[in-house]
Design a protein around this motif. Structure first.
Motif, PDB file in Angstrom:
ATOM      1  N   PHE A 167     -30.525 157.354 -29.467  1.00 31.00           N
ATOM      2  CA  PHE A 167     -30.842 156.051 -28.779  1.00 31.00           C
ATOM      3  C   PHE A 167     -32.515 156.013 -29.147  1.00 31.00           C
ATOM      4  O   PHE A 167     -32.856 154.800 -29.506  1.00 31.00           O
ATOM      5  CB  PHE A 167     -30.549 155.915 -27.339  1.00 31.00           C
ATOM      6  N   GLN A 168     -32.961 157.074 -28.793  1.00 28.98           N
ATOM      7  CA  GLN A 168     -34.599 157.061 -28.957  1.00 28.98           C
ATOM      8  C   GLN A 168     -35.047 156.783 -30.336  1.00 28.98           C
ATOM      9  O   GLN A 168     -36.033 156.012 -31.057  1.00 28.98           O
ATOM     10  CB  GLN A 168     -35.367 158.199 -28.848  1.00 28.98           C
ATOM     11  N   ASP A 219     -34.534 153.219 -31.265  1.00 28.04           N
ATOM     12  CA  ASP A 219     -35.297 152.341 -30.771  1.00 28.04           C
ATOM     13  C   ASP A 219     -36.763 152.406 -31.550  1.00 28.04           C
ATOM     14  O   ASP A 219     -37.387 151.315 -31.610  1.00 28.04           O
ATOM     15  CB  ASP A 219     -35.666 152.792 -29.375  1.00 28.04           C
ATOM     16  N   ARG A 238     -27.036 162.267 -27.649  1.00 28.43           N
ATOM     17  CA  ARG A 238     -26.623 160.764 -27.445  1.00 28.43           C
ATOM     18  C   ARG A 238     -28.208 159.984 -27.232  1.00 28.43           C
ATOM     19  O   ARG A 238     -28.402 158.918 -27.853  1.00 28.43           O
ATOM     20  CB  ARG A 238     -25.869 160.326 -26.477  1.00 28.43           C
TER      21      ARG A 238
END
Length: 195
Positions: free
Chosen positions: A167-168, A171, A163
């Motif tokens: 997200f990284q 981003d 997860r």
């Protein structure tokens, strides 16, 4: 089991403490902590299981703390003047039921008394002495549990790692898109492409 008890006996004899069998065996509802000075990854599972069983106990037995009683101030009418309802609990930081890795945190707490190398807590929340005893022992239990839990790290699961990676990645893509958009705006302001 016998090896663990023998190791504890030697630990207390080497530190100059007297042998007392009730501290070696401990009460049935309060587990003895593992004998590690710091929680390393190889001792993490053992420390975590001790913490969960310690939290399940919810309080400390009366015989593990030195309790003293005095008259409390505040509301209560004549009961305040007649009965000693305020409870003070004192417990040495190097007690066998306190984990060694939590002792440094406990020595930084406001309840630590340096001169006696002990924790000192009071309770006068109730008019009843028995309620105040329960209150002060549960406070002491919570303080030790909190200090022990601070040094036990939670290693992330595989799902949590995936997860975080997603997200990284999202981003990074959002950041790249914002930079490209800003680049287009700056290029449109440039005078090089005017005819």
């Amino acid at each position: 089991m016998a090896l663990c008890l023998r190791a504890r006996l030697w630990q207390y004899l080497l530190h100059g403490q007297g042998f007392n069998s009730r501290f070696i065996h401990g009460p049935p509802n309060l587990p003895l902590p593992p004998l590690v000075d710091s929680v390393t990854p190889e001792h993490e599972k053992e420390a975590r299981s001790w913490l969960s069983s310690f939290r399940a106990a919810a309080t400390i037995p009366k015989h593990l703390a030195e309790l003293s009683f005095s008259r409390s101030s505040g509301p209560g009418g004549q009961n305040v003047n007649k009965l000693s309802t305020k409870v003070t609990a004192r417990c040495r930081v190097d007690a066998p039921w306190i984990p060694p890795w939590a002792r440094e945190n406990l020595m930084r707490s406001p309840y630590y008394v340096k001169s006696s190398h002990s924790l000192l807590m009071t309770s006068s929340a109730s008019r009843s002495q028995a309620s105040n005893v329960d209150d002060v022992l549960s406070k002491l239990h919570a303080l030790v549990a909190e200090s022990a839990a601070k040094l036990i790290t939670n290693s992330p699961t595989v799902e949590q790692r995936q997860r975080v990676a997603s997200f990284q990645k999202a981003d990074g893509a959002r950041r790249r898109m914002q930079k490209d958009k800003r680049s287009v705006i700056k290029k449109s302001r440039s005078s090089k492409h005017w005819d």
